[in-house]
Design a protein around this motif. Sequence first.
Motif, PDB file in Angstrom:
ATOM      1  N   PRO A  59       0.799  -1.241   0.000  1.00 22.56           N
ATOM      2  CA  PRO A  59       0.000   0.000   0.000  1.00 22.56           C
ATOM      3  C   PRO A  59       0.826   1.283   0.000  1.00 22.56           C
ATOM      4  N   ASP A  60       2.096   1.215   0.348  1.00 24.38           N
ATOM      5  CA  ASP A  60       2.916   2.423   0.384  1.00 24.38           C
ATOM      6  C   ASP A  60       3.679   2.677  -0.915  1.00 24.38           C
ATOM      7  N   GLU A  61       3.409   1.903  -1.944  1.00 25.28           N
ATOM      8  CA  GLU A  61       4.042   2.098  -3.247  1.00 25.28           C
ATOM      9  C   GLU A  61       3.230   3.140  -4.025  1.00 25.28           C
ATOM     10  N   PRO A  62       3.816   4.319  -4.344  1.00 27.06           N
ATOM     11  CA  PRO A  62       3.051   5.381  -5.002  1.00 27.06           C
ATOM     12  C   PRO A  62       2.503   4.995  -6.375  1.00 27.06           C
TER      13      PRO A  62
ATOM     14  N   SER B 191      -9.091  10.749  -4.910  1.00 22.01           N
ATOM     15  CA  SER B 191      -8.574  10.392  -3.582  1.00 22.01           C
ATOM     16  C   SER B 191      -7.311   9.542  -3.721  1.00 22.01           C
ATOM     17  N   PHE B 192      -7.277   8.649  -4.712  1.00 22.02           N
ATOM     18  CA  PHE B 192      -6.063   7.859  -4.932  1.00 22.02           C
ATOM     19  C   PHE B 192      -4.942   8.715  -5.524  1.00 22.02           C
ATOM     20  N   LEU B 193      -5.284   9.680  -6.379  1.00 18.88           N
ATOM     21  CA  LEU B 193      -4.248  10.564  -6.916  1.00 18.88           C
ATOM     22  C   LEU B 193      -3.644  11.434  -5.816  1.00 18.88           C
TER      23      LEU B 193
ATOM     24  N   LEU C 244       0.132  11.620  -4.475  1.00 17.25           N
ATOM     25  CA  LEU C 244       0.875  12.859  -4.246  1.00 17.25           C
ATOM     26  C   LEU C 244       1.516  12.865  -2.862  1.00 17.25           C
ATOM     27  N   ASP C 245       0.786  12.388  -1.863  1.00 17.88           N
ATOM     28  CA  ASP C 245       1.343  12.315  -0.506  1.00 17.88           C
ATOM     29  C   ASP C 245       2.511  11.341  -0.421  1.00 17.88           C
ATOM     30  N   LEU C 246       2.367  10.175  -1.067  1.00 17.47           N
ATOM     31  CA  LEU C 246       3.421   9.163  -1.019  1.00 17.47           C
ATOM     32  C   LEU C 246       4.635   9.573  -1.841  1.00 17.47           C
TER      33      LEU C 246
ATOM     34  N   SER D 130       4.764  14.235  -9.719  1.00 18.77           N
ATOM     35  CA  SER D 130       3.467  14.093  -9.050  1.00 18.77           C
ATOM     36  C   SER D 130       2.510  15.215  -9.444  1.00 18.77           C
ATOM     37  N   PHE D 131       3.003  16.457  -9.525  1.00 16.41           N
ATOM     38  CA  PHE D 131       2.132  17.561  -9.931  1.00 16.41           C
ATOM     39  C   PHE D 131       1.717  17.435 -11.392  1.00 16.41           C
ATOM     40  N   TYR D 132       2.626  16.977 -12.242  1.00 11.53           N
ATOM     41  CA  TYR D 132       2.283  16.784 -13.654  1.00 11.53           C
ATOM     42  C   TYR D 132       1.179  15.742 -13.801  1.00 11.53           C
TER      43      TYR D 132
END
Length: 195
Positions: free
Chosen positions: A73-76, A107-109, A113-115, A122-124
């Motif tokens: 779960p911690d894999e972005p 919510s997943f995106l 972004l958090d991970l 991530s912003f792109y």
Amino acid sequence: MVMENVNKPQLWNIFNQVTMQSQDVRHHRFCLRLMLKNPDNHALCVLNGHNAFVSGSFKHALGQYVQAFRAKPDEPLYSLCIGLTFIHMASQKYVLKRHALLVQGFSFLHRYLDLRGACQESFYNLGRGLHQLGLLHLAIHYYQRVLELPPLTLEGIETDQTDLRRDTAFNLSLIYQSSGNTRMAQKMLYTYAVV
């Protein structure tokens, strides 16, 4: 070689590079059959998700990505893949619960972004998802954040290869061009995309 060494990530990377270059889709069936024999293989799970996504079988892709997400779960990457799958599902013509799909997708995106952290990539990706949905004012916000950040520096890869400012400037120019602001579109291209 892959059949004999199913748990070697290096072989799956090579397999993926070879199959990406070919236009043949027979490897999709091969991967599905191999997944039946090795249901816990993580690389096969993700590869089958990618194959289903490219083929337009978004529900199957979502199932594969969720299986990978549950394992790590911690894999972005998996949060990104799940978020993009929900957005693609919401973008289809006949959808019953478009709003729910979009909420889940973003919510997943945002989890991605958090991970992944605040970086050009991530912003792109967030801006590109908003751009695809036609939420241009929000896409512009994330695209501008990309332009403010320096590119990632990775060992063995030129900074020019990881810099997303040209791609971002091109997408921004498309947005400005479609709104009739040709001067701003030209400014974006001259500032970031001219070599």
